[in-house]
Design an enzyme around this catalytic site. Structure first.
Site, PDB file in Angstrom:
ATOM      1  N   TYR A 131     -12.659  -2.277  -3.361  1.00 23.79           N
ATOM      2  CA  TYR A 131     -13.161  -2.261  -1.985  1.00 23.79           C
ATOM      3  C   TYR A 131     -14.687  -2.142  -1.915  1.00 23.79           C
ATOM      4  O   TYR A 131     -15.222  -1.750  -0.867  1.00 23.79           O
ATOM      5  CB  TYR A 131     -12.504  -1.134  -1.203  1.00 23.79           C
ATOM      6  CG  TYR A 131     -11.092  -1.452  -0.758  1.00 23.79           C
ATOM      7  CD1 TYR A 131     -10.835  -2.544   0.074  1.00 23.79           C
ATOM      8  CD2 TYR A 131     -10.014  -0.656  -1.139  1.00 23.79           C
ATOM      9  CE1 TYR A 131      -9.549  -2.848   0.507  1.00 23.79           C
ATOM     10  CE2 TYR A 131      -8.727  -0.948  -0.715  1.00 23.79           C
ATOM     11  CZ  TYR A 131      -8.498  -2.043   0.108  1.00 23.79           C
ATOM     12  OH  TYR A 131      -7.227  -2.340   0.546  1.00 23.79           O
ATOM     13  N   ARG A 159      -1.942 -14.327   5.126  1.00 19.39           N
ATOM     14  CA  ARG A 159      -2.642 -13.605   6.206  1.00 19.39           C
ATOM     15  C   ARG A 159      -1.857 -13.699   7.515  1.00 19.39           C
ATOM     16  O   ARG A 159      -1.796 -12.729   8.279  1.00 19.39           O
ATOM     17  CB  ARG A 159      -4.083 -14.092   6.333  1.00 19.39           C
ATOM     18  CG  ARG A 159      -4.898 -13.660   5.093  1.00 19.39           C
ATOM     19  CD  ARG A 159      -6.344 -14.047   5.160  1.00 19.39           C
ATOM     20  NE  ARG A 159      -7.106 -13.247   6.103  1.00 19.39           N
ATOM     21  CZ  ARG A 159      -7.578 -12.016   5.841  1.00 19.39           C
ATOM     22  NH1 ARG A 159      -7.332 -11.434   4.674  1.00 19.39           N
ATOM     23  NH2 ARG A 159      -8.276 -11.368   6.738  1.00 19.39           N
ATOM     24  N   GLU A 194      -9.850 -10.822  -7.221  1.00 17.94           N
ATOM     25  CA  GLU A 194      -8.883  -9.735  -7.041  1.00 17.94           C
ATOM     26  C   GLU A 194      -7.714  -9.858  -8.040  1.00 17.94           C
ATOM     27  O   GLU A 194      -7.286  -8.858  -8.625  1.00 17.94           O
ATOM     28  CB  GLU A 194      -8.369  -9.726  -5.598  1.00 17.94           C
ATOM     29  CG  GLU A 194      -9.448  -9.288  -4.604  1.00 17.94           C
ATOM     30  CD  GLU A 194      -9.039  -9.376  -3.142  1.00 17.94           C
ATOM     31  OE1 GLU A 194      -9.843  -8.980  -2.288  1.00 17.94           O
ATOM     32  OE2 GLU A 194      -7.904  -9.823  -2.845  1.00 17.94           O
ATOM     33  N   THR A 198      -5.038  -6.880  11.060  1.00 19.48           N
ATOM     34  CA  THR A 198      -5.350  -5.642  10.332  1.00 19.48           C
ATOM     35  C   THR A 198      -4.846  -4.407  11.078  1.00 19.48           C
ATOM     36  O   THR A 198      -4.254  -3.506  10.482  1.00 19.48           O
ATOM     37  CB  THR A 198      -6.880  -5.515  10.127  1.00 19.48           C
ATOM     38  OG1 THR A 198      -7.333  -6.680   9.444  1.00 19.48           O
ATOM     39  CG2 THR A 198      -7.236  -4.276   9.320  1.00 19.48           C
ATOM     40  N   HIS A 226      -2.267  -5.539   1.782  1.00 19.95           N
ATOM     41  CA  HIS A 226      -3.562  -6.220   1.684  1.00 19.95           C
ATOM     42  C   HIS A 226      -3.310  -7.646   1.222  1.00 19.95           C
ATOM     43  O   HIS A 226      -2.419  -7.878   0.407  1.00 19.95           O
ATOM     44  CB  HIS A 226      -4.466  -5.527   0.644  1.00 19.95           C
ATOM     45  CG  HIS A 226      -5.645  -6.373   0.258  1.00 19.95           C
ATOM     46  ND1 HIS A 226      -6.813  -6.388   0.972  1.00 19.95           N
ATOM     47  CD2 HIS A 226      -5.809  -7.288  -0.740  1.00 19.95           C
ATOM     48  CE1 HIS A 226      -7.647  -7.260   0.416  1.00 19.95           C
ATOM     49  NE2 HIS A 226      -7.054  -7.817  -0.622  1.00 19.95           N
ATOM     50  N   LYS A 253       0.815  -1.217   0.000  1.00 16.06           N
ATOM     51  CA  LYS A 253       0.000   0.000   0.000  1.00 16.06           C
ATOM     52  C   LYS A 253       0.856   1.278   0.000  1.00 16.06           C
ATOM     53  O   LYS A 253       2.066   1.230   0.258  1.00 16.06           O
ATOM     54  CB  LYS A 253      -0.929  -0.028   1.212  1.00 16.06           C
ATOM     55  CG  LYS A 253      -1.959  -1.183   1.177  1.00 16.06           C
ATOM     56  CD  LYS A 253      -2.944  -1.054   2.332  1.00 16.06           C
ATOM     57  CE  LYS A 253      -3.957  -2.188   2.325  1.00 16.06           C
ATOM     58  NZ  LYS A 253      -4.993  -1.990   3.394  1.00 16.06           N
ATOM     59  N   ARG A 268       2.832  -6.221   9.264  1.00 14.27           N
ATOM     60  CA  ARG A 268       2.154  -5.077   9.881  1.00 14.27           C
ATOM     61  C   ARG A 268       2.789  -4.675  11.204  1.00 14.27           C
ATOM     62  O   ARG A 268       2.869  -3.487  11.527  1.00 14.27           O
ATOM     63  CB  ARG A 268       0.666  -5.366  10.014  1.00 14.27           C
ATOM     64  CG  ARG A 268      -0.030  -5.275   8.633  1.00 14.27           C
ATOM     65  CD  ARG A 268      -1.405  -5.839   8.673  1.00 14.27           C
ATOM     66  NE  ARG A 268      -2.156  -5.599   7.444  1.00 14.27           N
ATOM     67  CZ  ARG A 268      -3.213  -6.303   7.081  1.00 14.27           C
ATOM     68  NH1 ARG A 268      -3.633  -7.305   7.832  1.00 14.27           N
ATOM     69  NH2 ARG A 268      -3.849  -6.023   5.956  1.00 14.27           N
ATOM     70  N   PHE A 296     -15.376   4.167   7.011  1.00 12.94           N
ATOM     71  CA  PHE A 296     -14.016   4.503   6.580  1.00 12.94           C
ATOM     72  C   PHE A 296     -13.814   4.342   5.079  1.00 12.94           C
ATOM     73  O   PHE A 296     -12.691   4.501   4.584  1.00 12.94           O
ATOM     74  CB  PHE A 296     -12.987   3.658   7.347  1.00 12.94           C
ATOM     75  CG  PHE A 296     -13.182   2.158   7.229  1.00 12.94           C
ATOM     76  CD1 PHE A 296     -12.735   1.451   6.121  1.00 12.94           C
ATOM     77  CD2 PHE A 296     -13.817   1.461   8.245  1.00 12.94           C
ATOM     78  CE1 PHE A 296     -12.917   0.089   6.012  1.00 12.94           C
ATOM     79  CE2 PHE A 296     -14.004   0.076   8.146  1.00 12.94           C
ATOM     80  CZ  PHE A 296     -13.545  -0.606   7.020  1.00 12.94           C
ATOM     81  N   ASN A 304      -1.927   0.383   6.756  1.00 14.18           N
ATOM     82  CA  ASN A 304      -1.429  -0.880   7.301  1.00 14.18           C
ATOM     83  C   ASN A 304      -0.577  -1.687   6.320  1.00 14.18           C
ATOM     84  O   ASN A 304      -0.471  -2.905   6.433  1.00 14.18           O
ATOM     85  CB  ASN A 304      -2.576  -1.704   7.891  1.00 14.18           C
ATOM     86  CG  ASN A 304      -3.575  -2.164   6.851  1.00 14.18           C
ATOM     87  OD1 ASN A 304      -3.498  -1.775   5.691  1.00 14.18           O
ATOM     88  ND2 ASN A 304      -4.507  -3.004   7.258  1.00 14.18           N
TER      89      ASN A 304
HETATM   90  P1  CMP Z   1      -7.533  -4.435   3.770  1.00 10.40           P
HETATM   91  O1  CMP Z   1      -7.115  -5.839   4.089  1.00 10.40           O
HETATM   92  O2  CMP Z   1      -6.899  -3.812   2.594  1.00 10.40           O
HETATM   93  O3  CMP Z   1      -9.125  -4.413   3.576  1.00 10.40           O
HETATM   94  C1  CMP Z   1      -9.955  -3.387   4.036  1.00 10.40           C
HETATM   95  C2  CMP Z   1      -9.189  -2.283   4.637  1.00 10.40           C
HETATM   96  O4  CMP Z   1      -9.934  -1.339   5.341  1.00 10.40           O
HETATM   97  C3  CMP Z   1      -8.249  -2.839   5.674  1.00 10.40           C
HETATM   98  O5  CMP Z   1      -7.202  -3.521   5.037  1.00 10.40           O
HETATM   99  C4  CMP Z   1      -7.849  -1.614   6.457  1.00 10.40           C
HETATM  100  O6  CMP Z   1      -6.671  -1.009   5.994  1.00 10.40           O
HETATM  101  C5  CMP Z   1      -9.034  -0.687   6.204  1.00 10.40           C
HETATM  102  N1  CMP Z   1      -9.680  -0.402   7.479  1.00 10.40           N
HETATM  103  C6  CMP Z   1     -10.254  -1.264   8.311  1.00 10.40           C
HETATM  104  N2  CMP Z   1     -10.737  -0.619   9.389  1.00 10.40           N
HETATM  105  C7  CMP Z   1     -10.444   0.697   9.212  1.00 10.40           C
HETATM  106  C8  CMP Z   1     -10.668   1.862   9.966  1.00 10.40           C
HETATM  107  N3  CMP Z   1     -11.312   1.814  11.151  1.00 10.40           N
HETATM  108  N4  CMP Z   1     -10.229   3.030   9.473  1.00 10.40           N
HETATM  109  C9  CMP Z   1      -9.593   3.086   8.275  1.00 10.40           C
HETATM  110  N5  CMP Z   1      -9.358   2.004   7.517  1.00 10.40           N
HETATM  111  C10 CMP Z   1      -9.767   0.824   7.980  1.00 10.40           C
END
Ligand code: CMP
Length: 139
Positions: free
Chosen positions: A50, A86, A127, A92, A116, A10, A103, A58, A113
């Site tokens: 997404y 994972r 995807e 996450t 993905h 990312k 992470r 968010f 983070n």
């Molecule tokens: P990802 O695995 O890319 O899939 C969904 C993404 O939403 C997740 O990683 C996070 O980076 C993002 N995400 C989840 N919760 C929040 C949050 N509370 N605020 C901002 N981003 C979020």
């Protein structure tokens, strides 16, 4: 089983020049990078990618983050690649991520983070197909 999963390095990670550092963790875990390209995601690509989160509070922040700088999209291959990646990514929220995970090592926050990874075989297939043609993947 031998699987493929979809990965994104990312903007928070590409901005800090961490592509190689993330790839080192991936490869050390035994996952093979069988396709990879650096792209600037469009707003439309990020919204499609997404779409499952579009009702979340968010969503707007997530999409604007993903288009804010280049990302590296990847296909990773290996035994149980989806679950294995994972594990390698960690939770996450980096505050909950285990030691040695991407992470824990590199993520800044739950939004920024660093990576993905697909959550299931069907999402991995969808995807991968959003970003790669079959002939761009060399297993
Ligand atoms: P990802 O695995 O890319 O899939 C969904 C993404 O939403 C997740 O990683 C996070 O980076 C993002 N995400 C989840 N919760 C929040 C949050 N509370 N605020 C901002 N981003 C979020």
């Amino acid at each position: 089983a031998l699987e493929r999963t979809f990965s994104i390095i990312k903007p928070d990670a590409t901005n800090r020049n961490l592509t190689g550092a993330v790839n080192a963790v991936i490869e050390k875990a035994g996952l093979r990078i069988v396709a990879q390209k650096r792209i600037r995601m469009t707003q439309e690509q990020a919204e499609t990618f997404y779409a499952v989160h579009k009702e979340r509070p968010f969503f707007g922040e997530l999409v604007s983050f993903m288009v804010s700088a280049p990302v590296v999209v990847q296909v990773l291959e290996g035994e149980n690649a989806i679950a294995k990646y994972r594990e390698v990514m960690g939770a996450t929220n980096p505050a909950n991520a285990a030691d040695g995970t991407i992470r824990k090592l590199y993520a800044l926050s739950v939004g920024e983070n660093s990576v993905h990874g697909s959550d299931a075989p069907e999402t991995a297939r969808i995807e991968i197909a959003q970003f790669f043609a079959g002939n761009e993947i060399a297993g």
